[in-house]
Structure formats: structure tokens, C-alpha cells
Design an enzyme around this catalytic site. Structure first.
Site: not given
Ligand code: UD1
Ligand code: CA
Length: 450
Positions: A8, A11, A15, A78, A139, A226, A384-385, A421
Site C-alpha cells: 500500500l 496515502g 504528517r 487500508t 494499532g 509517519n 576545451n570549450y 612553463a
Molecule cells: C496502519 C494500521 C495500524 C498499524 C500501522 C503500522 C490500519 C487501519 N492501521 O496505521 O494498525 O499499527 O499502520 O504502521 O491499517 N494507504 C493507502 N490507501 C489508503 C490509506 C492508506 O494506500 O486509503 C497506505 C499509506 O500510503 C501507507 C499505509 O497504507 O503506506 C498505511 O497508512 P497510514 O495512514 O500510515 O496508516 P497508520 O495510521 O500508520
Molecule cells: Ca503508517
């Protein structure tokens, strides 16, 4: 059993407070998503599928054909992000590895352990956790009285009691694919309006499965990234890992905390790296070299027994026994043959210097081909230039270029010739000649020393 991987990366990473998508922020010189791809690539039977969204075009451009892409138009969480890969992956693999692009420290070994644990379990999902002291927004892993995993609760939704749990969800999962597609349809929308992948754990438990968690021994593996404080922490740990690997391979690092080696760099045994040295890109360094202090080597090839002191090299190639510095700059296309010596303040670009050629002080050599055993006096410049194009200079073997010679290119200097020289050489010089003056004129045939 066939395996596929979903990573994934859709996002924005708000942050990070950046215009660059989070997953492209570099960690030890590589976009952080690169590490996520490296960790999975040998564990799966097809290209990893990267879910992109924010900055999708930028991410695709940076990663190229290392991944297949699925676009998540709206970042609805996610769980939603995994579900958009269904049309691409359903029926294509038995197990699905799901990881996040913002966890560059997660290793291939950990994912191998996860797959093994999953293979020995009846549950359609196996997760990863670690016990730690810093919550970092992770989480929480909720367990029942018997110690079995019951659910994952996101920090934002957790009760004060759940917030005190010190077992955190890493976000590396192994799923039975056919089960996952069905489970994703059942996850409810959260208070934040998102579909959490973490909710499938509770669903599996509700269906009566005993969900296993691989509990990481090294919690640093699970550090999610993050914000830029996390970025600095991860950068530091990644650098340490790379440096330790090279020390165990037989490379001496005088001060590992001040040594910066990117992941694709290769270094031979018994080479010593002095502090404040940066080895970048595809750089390869041979054995028995002394590199640094204060040296930057980018995309360059360095032979054995080479000494580089306080110098910068970019896309250069340096043969065995070369010594250089302090304060040299090799630019693109600089090729130094064996035993070449460059003293202080030498710049070489798009040029070849033959074996045993010496250039001790303050010189610029560009677009030149220089033979063996040439002495390049202090302050020599290849002009050279001409304002429009770069012109070539050719110097034969055993030539003596006097201090402060200007070689106005295009120009050729024959074997064994001498420039006095201060010469400004505007015309070709034959073999065995002596030239001097402005513009330089031939004075006599050089006397043969034998
Ligand atoms: C997430 C987990 C959390 C875990 C943590 C560890 C969930 C709901 N939470 O939280 O339990 O402890 O990671 O790092 O899964 N992303 C997408 N599409 C979306 C949302 C996110 O592709 O719609 C991708 C983001 O780019 C990122 C990853 O998913 O690479 C995680 O997203 P992020 O918002 O950082 O989740 P956390 O709050 O860290
Ligand atoms: Ca994360």
C-alpha cells in the site's frame, strides 16, 4: 501454493508535511517504497502490486517496472486500498502478502517467517506484531484472557484501557486470498469514514479462527514511518544495518556513525573507510583501498589499492593503485588508469589518463585523452570549450606539460614532447618537440635522452 504481494502506497502522508508523496522520501538514498519492494520480490510468484493514489504518476516514474500498479482513486482506508487490487489478483494466487510502503525496515527474513507461520496455521490470516514502548500511532493488538488475538484496535478508536496495551500491529499480513476478498466486503466504515484492513482480524476471530501473530524479536523491524522524526530514526537504523553488513564482510569503518553507504554499493575486503565518507548509487570499490575522510563517491568504479582523500567522484572509473587528493573532483566520464596520481585541486571530466600519469597541483582536464607516464605541471588547463562546443585534447606517452600550460583545444601533443612553463599551445605539437611561449612555438627537437 502461489503467492502474490500487495504493497500500500496510496496515502499522501500528511504528517510528513511535504509536497513529495511520503513513500518517495529517501531512506539512505532510495525511496522508502524501494525497500518494501526489495523485501517481497523473491517471495512471490509475480511482480508486487503497488497501490498508488496520491502522487501516483510520480511514484510510478520513480519505481518503473519493478512493480505492477493499481490506482486507488480515493484514499478510503487500508482495507479499501487492498480491495482495489481484487480485479488484478483474484484467482491469481493462493496466498497474499500485504505490507505497507512506509515500513522500510521490515526485512525479507521477517516476511519469510510470517509465510511459514501462516502455512502451519488453519487461520485465513496471520499477522505481525511487536512489543514496544513507543506507540507511534500504531494499532493495538487486543488479546482475550487465554492470550489469543481477538482484534486490532486503531489508536484513534481505542479505549484508555486499550491504549495502555504495548503489543502493536506492524501491518504485515499473510492472507488466504479467496477468504480475504470476501472478508473485505464485510468490513464496516470507521468513525473516520475509512475501511480499516485491521478489521479483518476481528472478522476471522468471529468466524472461529485462531489468528496467529508473528511477534518480532527486533522491534525496529516494525517501525512505521509517519513523520520526519520517524524518517530520521529509520535512516539511522538502516545505515547501521548496511554498515554492520560491510564490517562483517571485512571492511573497516573507522567511525560507522559517520559513514554513509547506500544499499547498492559494493566494497571489497580490507578496504578502510574513513569518517564522513558517502558512497552512493551503484558505486563499486575494490579491495585494500583507503577511502576518505571527507570523500563522496557517486556511481563510480574504484579498483584495488586505491587511495581517495577528501575528494568527490561522480560517474568516474579509477583503476588499481590510483592515489588522489586532497580536494580532487572527478566528473562524469573521468577514467584514470593504473598508478595515476592526482594531488591537490585536480578536476577531470570526460577524459582518460594513462598509467602512471601524474597531475600534482591545480589542473583542469576535460575531453582529453592522455597517454602513459605523462607529467602534467601545476596549473595546466585544457581549454576545451570555445563557447559553442567541447573540443578534444590528445596527449601522447611520456609527455612533460610544463606548469601553467594552456592547451587550446582541439590540439594534439606528440609522444615525448615538452611544453615550457606558461605556454599557450594553439597548434598541434609533433613527437619529440619542445614548444614555448604565447602562442607556443616549436624551439627545437627534444634531445633524446638515450
Ligand atoms: C496502519 C494500521 C495500524 C498499524 C500501522 C503500522 C490500519 C487501519 N492501521 O496505521 O494498525 O499499527 O499502520 O504502521 O491499517 N494507504 C493507502 N490507501 C489508503 C490509506 C492508506 O494506500 O486509503 C497506505 C499509506 O500510503 C501507507 C499505509 O497504507 O503506506 C498505511 O497508512 P497510514 O495512514 O500510515 O496508516 P497508520 O495510521 O500508520
Ligand atoms: Ca503508517
Amino acid at each position: 501454493m502461489t503467492a502474490a504481494s500487495v504493497i500500500l502506497a496510496a496515502g499522501q502522508g500528511t504528517r510528513m508535511r511535504s509536497t513529495l508523496p511520503k513513500v518517495l522520501h529517501p531512506v539512505v538514498g532510495k525511496p522508502m517504497v524501494w525497500y518494501a519492494l526489495e523485501a517481497v520480490k523473491d517471495l512471490v510468484d509475480q511482480k508486487p502490486v503497488l497501490v498508488v493514489g496520491y502522487g501516483a504518476e510520480q511514484v510510478k516514474k520513480a519505481i518503473g517496472d519493478q512493480a505492477d500498479y493499481v490506482t486507488q482513486e480515493q484514499q478510503l482506508g487500508t482495507g479499501h486500498a487492498v480491495s482495489v487490487t481484487r480485479s488484478k489478483l483474484a484467482g491469481k494466487a493462493d496466498i497474499l502478502l500485504v505490507t505497507f510502503a512506509d515500513m522500510p525496515l521490515l526485512t525479507r527474513e521477517t516476511l519469510e517467517d510470517l509465510i511459514k507461520l501462516h502455512a502451519g496455521s488453519d487461520s485465513p490470516v496471520t499477522m505481525t506484531s511487536f512489543i514496544g514502548d513507543e506507540a507511534r500511532g500504531f494499532g493495538r493488538v487486543v488479546r482475550d484472557e487465554a492470550g489469543h488475538v481477538a482484534a486490532i484496535v486503531e489508536q484513534a478508536d481505542a479505549t484508555p484501557e486499550q491504549l495502555s496495551i504495548r503489543e502493536y500491529n506492524v501491518s504485515a499480513y499473510c492472507f488466504k486470498a479467496s477468504w480475504l476478498w470476501r472478508a473485505l466486503e464485510q468490513i464496516p466504515v470507521s468513525l473516520k469514514g475509512e475501511y480499516y484492513l485491521t478489521d479483518v482480524i476481528g472478522l476471522a476471530v468471529a468466524e472461529g479462527y485462531d489468528v496467529n501473530a508473528l511477534v518480532l524479536e527486533d522491534p525496529s523491524d516494525g517501525i512505521g514511518l509517519n513523520n520526519r522524526v520517524h524518517l530520521a530514526t529509520v535512516e539511522c537504523i538502516m545505515r547501521q544495518r548496511i554498515n554492520e553488513k560491510w564490517m562483517l564482510e571485512g571492511v573497516t569503518l573507522i567511525d560507522p556513525d559517520a559513514t554513509y553507504i547506500e544499499p547498492d554499493v559494493r566494497i571489497g575486503k580490507d578496504t578502510t573507510i574513513q569518517p564522513n565518507t558517502h558512497l552512493r548509487g551503484s558505486t563499486v570499490i575494490g579491495e585494500h583501498c583507503e577511502i576518505g575522510p571527507d570523500t563522496i563517491v557517486v556511481d563510480s568504479e574504484i579498483g584495488n589499492h586505491v587511495q581517495l582523500l577528501a575528494s568527490v567522484l561522480e560517474e568516474a572509473s579509477v583503476a588499481d593503485h590510483v592515489s588522489m587528493g586532497p580536494f580532487c573532483h572527478l566528473r562524469k566520464g573521468a577514467i584514470l588508469d593504473e598508478y595515476v596520481h592526482l594531488g591537490n585541486f585536480g578536476e577531470v571530466k570526460d577524459s582518460y589518463l594513462g598509467p602512471h600519469t601524474k597531475m600534482g597541483h591545480f589542473s583542469y582536464i576535460g575531453n582529453a585523452k592522455i597517454g602513459a607516464n605523462v607529467n602534467i605541471g601545476a596549473g595546466t588547463i585544457t581549454c576545451n570549450y570555445d563557447g559553442e562546443k567541447k573540443n578534444p585534447t590528445e596527449i601522447g606517452d611520456d609527455v612533460f606539460i610544463g606548469s601553467d600550460t594552456m592547451l587550446v583545444a582541439p590540439v594534439k601533443i606528440g609522444d615525448r614532447s615538452i611544453t615550457a612553463a606558461g605556454s599557450v599551445v594553439t597548434k598541434d605539437v609533433p613527437d619529440d618537440a619542445l614548444v614555448m611561449g604565447v602562442p607556443a612555438k616549436q624551439k627545437r627537437k627534444k634531445e633524446k635522452s638515450d
